[in-house]
Design a protein around this motif. Structure first.
Motif, short mmCIF file in Angstrom:
data_model
loop_
_atom_site.label_atom_id
_atom_site.label_comp_id
_atom_site.label_asym_id
_atom_site.label_seq_id
_atom_site.Cartn_x
_atom_site.Cartn_y
_atom_site.Cartn_z
N MET A 1 0.85 -1.18 0.00
CA MET A 1 0.00 0.00 0.00
C MET A 1 0.89 1.24 0.00
O MET A 1 1.82 1.35 0.79
CB MET A 1 -0.89 -0.01 1.23
CG MET A 1 -1.64 1.29 1.44
SD MET A 1 -2.57 1.32 2.96
CE MET A 1 -4.16 0.91 2.32
N ASP A 35 6.53 6.08 -3.36
CA ASP A 35 5.24 5.45 -3.61
C ASP A 35 4.29 6.28 -4.47
O ASP A 35 3.11 5.92 -4.61
CB ASP A 35 4.57 5.07 -2.29
CG ASP A 35 5.09 3.74 -1.76
OD1 ASP A 35 5.56 2.92 -2.58
OD2 ASP A 35 5.01 3.51 -0.54
N PRO A 38 3.40 3.91 -7.62
CA PRO A 38 2.36 2.91 -7.34
C PRO A 38 0.98 3.52 -7.08
O PRO A 38 -0.03 2.94 -7.46
CB PRO A 38 2.89 2.20 -6.09
CG PRO A 38 4.35 2.41 -6.12
CD PRO A 38 4.56 3.76 -6.75
N LEU A 39 0.95 4.71 -6.47
CA LEU A 39 -0.33 5.37 -6.24
C LEU A 39 -1.01 5.71 -7.57
O LEU A 39 -2.21 5.49 -7.73
CB LEU A 39 -0.15 6.63 -5.40
CG LEU A 39 -1.41 7.45 -5.13
CD1 LEU A 39 -2.41 6.64 -4.30
CD2 LEU A 39 -1.07 8.76 -4.44
N LEU A 42 -2.45 2.59 -9.00
CA LEU A 42 -3.68 2.22 -8.30
C LEU A 42 -4.86 3.08 -8.72
O LEU A 42 -5.98 2.60 -8.85
CB LEU A 42 -3.49 2.31 -6.78
CG LEU A 42 -2.62 1.23 -6.14
CD1 LEU A 42 -2.39 1.54 -4.67
CD2 LEU A 42 -3.28 -0.14 -6.28
N ILE A 43 -4.62 4.36 -8.93
CA ILE A 43 -5.71 5.28 -9.32
C ILE A 43 -6.14 5.04 -10.76
O ILE A 43 -7.34 4.99 -11.05
CB ILE A 43 -5.28 6.75 -9.11
CG1 ILE A 43 -5.15 7.05 -7.61
CG2 ILE A 43 -6.26 7.71 -9.76
CD1 ILE A 43 -4.50 8.40 -7.30
N GLY A 45 -5.20 2.39 -12.79
CA GLY A 45 -5.33 0.99 -13.19
C GLY A 45 -4.40 0.62 -14.34
O GLY A 45 -4.53 -0.45 -14.92
N LEU A 49 2.64 -1.90 -11.01
CA LEU A 49 2.45 -1.36 -9.66
C LEU A 49 3.77 -0.94 -9.01
O LEU A 49 3.91 0.18 -8.55
CB LEU A 49 1.71 -2.38 -8.78
CG LEU A 49 1.33 -1.87 -7.39
CD1 LEU A 49 0.40 -0.68 -7.47
CD2 LEU A 49 0.69 -2.98 -6.57
N HIS A 50 4.70 -1.84 -8.94
CA HIS A 50 6.02 -1.51 -8.37
C HIS A 50 7.02 -1.53 -9.52
O HIS A 50 7.82 -2.43 -9.65
CB HIS A 50 6.41 -2.51 -7.29
CG HIS A 50 5.55 -2.43 -6.09
ND1 HIS A 50 4.50 -3.29 -5.87
CD2 HIS A 50 5.56 -1.58 -5.03
CE1 HIS A 50 3.90 -2.99 -4.73
NE2 HIS A 50 4.53 -1.95 -4.20
N HIS A 116 6.62 -7.97 -1.92
CA HIS A 116 5.82 -7.82 -3.15
C HIS A 116 6.44 -8.61 -4.29
O HIS A 116 7.59 -8.40 -4.66
CB HIS A 116 5.72 -6.34 -3.54
CG HIS A 116 4.98 -5.50 -2.56
ND1 HIS A 116 3.64 -5.64 -2.32
CD2 HIS A 116 5.40 -4.50 -1.74
CE1 HIS A 116 3.26 -4.77 -1.40
NE2 HIS A 116 4.31 -4.07 -1.03
#
Length: 166
Positions: A1, A35, A38-39, A42-43, A45, A49-50, A116
């Motif tokens: 997260m 981060d 990654p944020l 997430l927002i 899509g 991610l990483h 992860h």
């Protein structure tokens, strides 16, 4: 997260040991910058991610950016908090700024590499992540939490001892 405060535990321990030779504010600023990518994923899509930010090459780039932007933000924060040294605003030495940013970015990659599966810390040299599962996620969280608690105890214990001596 993204923006997990659990990354701060090891930083608090390092601060308690290095004291004025380490900036916890700059360490924290680096955690936030790490981060952002990654944020965004997430927002939106979209994306990995990483991704690049969670590689050691990406960590170098982020540490430099965090140091250059974080020095003045941290000094402003110290001024707002009215933390002074000999009645003058605290100035953070550039070597402390860079040390704190590099410790922040490299530790972030290491910790996220352990938990992860999509972190590729040594990209572009290899896609392998030999840190994955080194310890359980539960144990990793405990190590981070306990290192922060021990660090806080050491930091305040030393401050208490110094005030008793003076």
């Amino acid at each position: 997260m993204p923006f997990t405060p659990i990354h701060m535990g090891p930083g608090i321990l390092i601060k308690s040991i290095l004291r004025g030779s380490f900036s916890l504010m700059l360490f924290g600023w680096t955690q936030i910058i790490m981060d952002i990518q990654p944020l965004i994923v997430l927002i939106t899509g979209e994306g990995h991610l990483h991704g690049f930010t969670h590689t050691y090459i990406g960590a170098i780039v982020i540490a430099i950016f965090a140091a250059l932007t974080g020095k003045y933000l941290s000094e402003l924060g110290l001024k707002i908090l009215k933390l002074y040294k000999h009645e003058r605003p605290i100035s953070i030495a550039w070597w402390v700024v860079f040390l704190s940013a590099f410790v922040g970015s490299f530790s972030h990659v290491l910790l996220d590499s352990i938990m992860h599966f999509d972190v590729e810390p040594f990209f572009p040299f290899t896609l392998d992540n030999h840190f994955l599962g080194l310890i359980s996620v539960s144990m990793l969280h405990k190590v981070c939490l306990y290192s922060g608690l021990v660090g806080a105890a050491i930091y305040y214990g030393i401050n208490w001892k110094i005030k008793r001596i003076l």
